[in-house]
Scaffold this motif. Structure first.
Motif, PDB file in Angstrom:
ATOM      1  N   UNK A   1      -1.566   5.436  -5.108  1.00 27.17           N
ATOM      2  CA  UNK A   1      -0.584   4.801  -5.982  1.00 27.17           C
ATOM      3  C   UNK A   1      -1.043   3.409  -6.418  1.00 27.17           C
ATOM      4  N   UNK A   2      -1.841   2.747  -5.598  1.00 24.85           N
ATOM      5  CA  UNK A   2      -2.394   1.448  -5.995  1.00 24.85           C
ATOM      6  C   UNK A   2      -3.303   1.634  -7.214  1.00 24.85           C
ATOM      7  N   UNK A   3      -4.086   2.702  -7.215  1.00 20.85           N
ATOM      8  CA  UNK A   3      -4.925   2.996  -8.376  1.00 20.85           C
ATOM      9  C   UNK A   3      -4.055   3.170  -9.613  1.00 20.85           C
ATOM     10  N   UNK A   4      -2.959   3.899  -9.489  1.00 17.87           N
ATOM     11  CA  UNK A   4      -2.036   4.069 -10.613  1.00 17.87           C
ATOM     12  C   UNK A   4      -1.465   2.746 -11.080  1.00 17.87           C
ATOM     13  N   UNK A   5      -1.137   1.878 -10.135  1.00 15.04           N
ATOM     14  CA  UNK A   5      -0.598   0.557 -10.481  1.00 15.04           C
ATOM     15  C   UNK A   5      -1.633  -0.263 -11.248  1.00 15.04           C
TER      16      UNK A   5
ATOM     17  N   UNK B   1       4.589   0.780 -14.402  1.00 16.94           N
ATOM     18  CA  UNK B   1       3.693   0.151 -13.432  1.00 16.94           C
ATOM     19  C   UNK B   1       4.487  -0.315 -12.212  1.00 16.94           C
ATOM     20  N   UNK B   2       5.625  -0.935 -12.449  1.00 23.80           N
ATOM     21  CA  UNK B   2       6.466  -1.381 -11.335  1.00 23.80           C
ATOM     22  C   UNK B   2       6.959  -0.190 -10.514  1.00 23.80           C
ATOM     23  N   UNK B   3       7.326   0.888 -11.184  1.00 21.51           N
ATOM     24  CA  UNK B   3       7.792   2.086 -10.485  1.00 21.51           C
ATOM     25  C   UNK B   3       6.687   2.620  -9.570  1.00 21.51           C
ATOM     26  N   UNK B   4       5.460   2.649 -10.065  1.00 18.67           N
ATOM     27  CA  UNK B   4       4.338   3.119  -9.245  1.00 18.67           C
ATOM     28  C   UNK B   4       4.133   2.194  -8.059  1.00 18.67           C
TER      29      UNK B   4
ATOM     30  N   UNK C   1       5.638   4.849   0.167  1.00 18.42           N
ATOM     31  CA  UNK C   1       4.658   5.843   0.630  1.00 18.42           C
ATOM     32  C   UNK C   1       3.375   5.146   1.057  1.00 18.42           C
ATOM     33  N   UNK C   2       3.419   4.338   2.130  1.00 18.99           N
ATOM     34  CA  UNK C   2       2.243   3.532   2.477  1.00 18.99           C
ATOM     35  C   UNK C   2       0.990   4.360   2.763  1.00 18.99           C
TER      36      UNK C   2
END
Length: 158
Positions: free
Chosen positions: A101-105, A144-147, A154-155
């Protein structure tokens, strides 16, 4: 010769179709199982929102093209619009491939900042073209904030 609006719209659709069909094995299932923030009640509307954003972007590109059709500068602008679409469409397949999810952000933030640059560059050519990029500038930070918020929930998948 095809009208420019048809070519720009066609390229937008083809790139969106190709980008939307690039899903790594198990990627969609991985994303669906993730926890979402309680306030994320509009998830079913997201495809319609992005469709609107892409239509506005294509219309903006058309206006820029019409201002100086075929010039080197205009072709560079078309490349900048295409890059924005590719960055945006890279979100799902790359995030799902990396299961991150960090990649998505990061991809979402990259698209937002590129859209700011593009908006500032097209503003002198056409105020309307710049205004048509506002939906991207409004929606992209929400996505972006949602991701980012999902990464907090979901750590293990951040």
């Amino acid at each position: 010769m095809l009208p420019s609006w048809l070519v720009i719209g066609g390229v937008t659709l083809v790139v969106a179709f190709i980008g939307g069909s690039l899903n790594p094995p198990g990627g969609i299932q991985w994303f669906r199982r993730l926890r979402r923030p309680r306030w994320l009640t509009f998830e079913a509307a997201i495809p319609f929102i992005w469709t609107t954003v892409f239509l506005c972007g294509a219309w903006s590109a058309y206006i820029v093209w019409q201002a100086d059709p075929g010039s080197t500068r205009t072709w560079l602008f078309m490349g900048a619009y295409l890059l924005l679409e590719i960055i945006t469409l890279a979100y799902n397949p790359i995030m799902e491939l990396r299961r991150s999810l960090v990649t998505g952000t990061v991809i979402g933030a990259t698209g937002f900042f590129w859209a700011i640059v593009l908006t500032l560059l097209v503003r002198p050519i056409s105020g309307w073209a710049a205004l048509l990029l506002i939906p991207y500038l409004l929606w992209s930070p929400i996505g972006t904030y949602t991701t980012w918020a999902m990464a907090q929930l979901n750590p293990a998948d951040a």
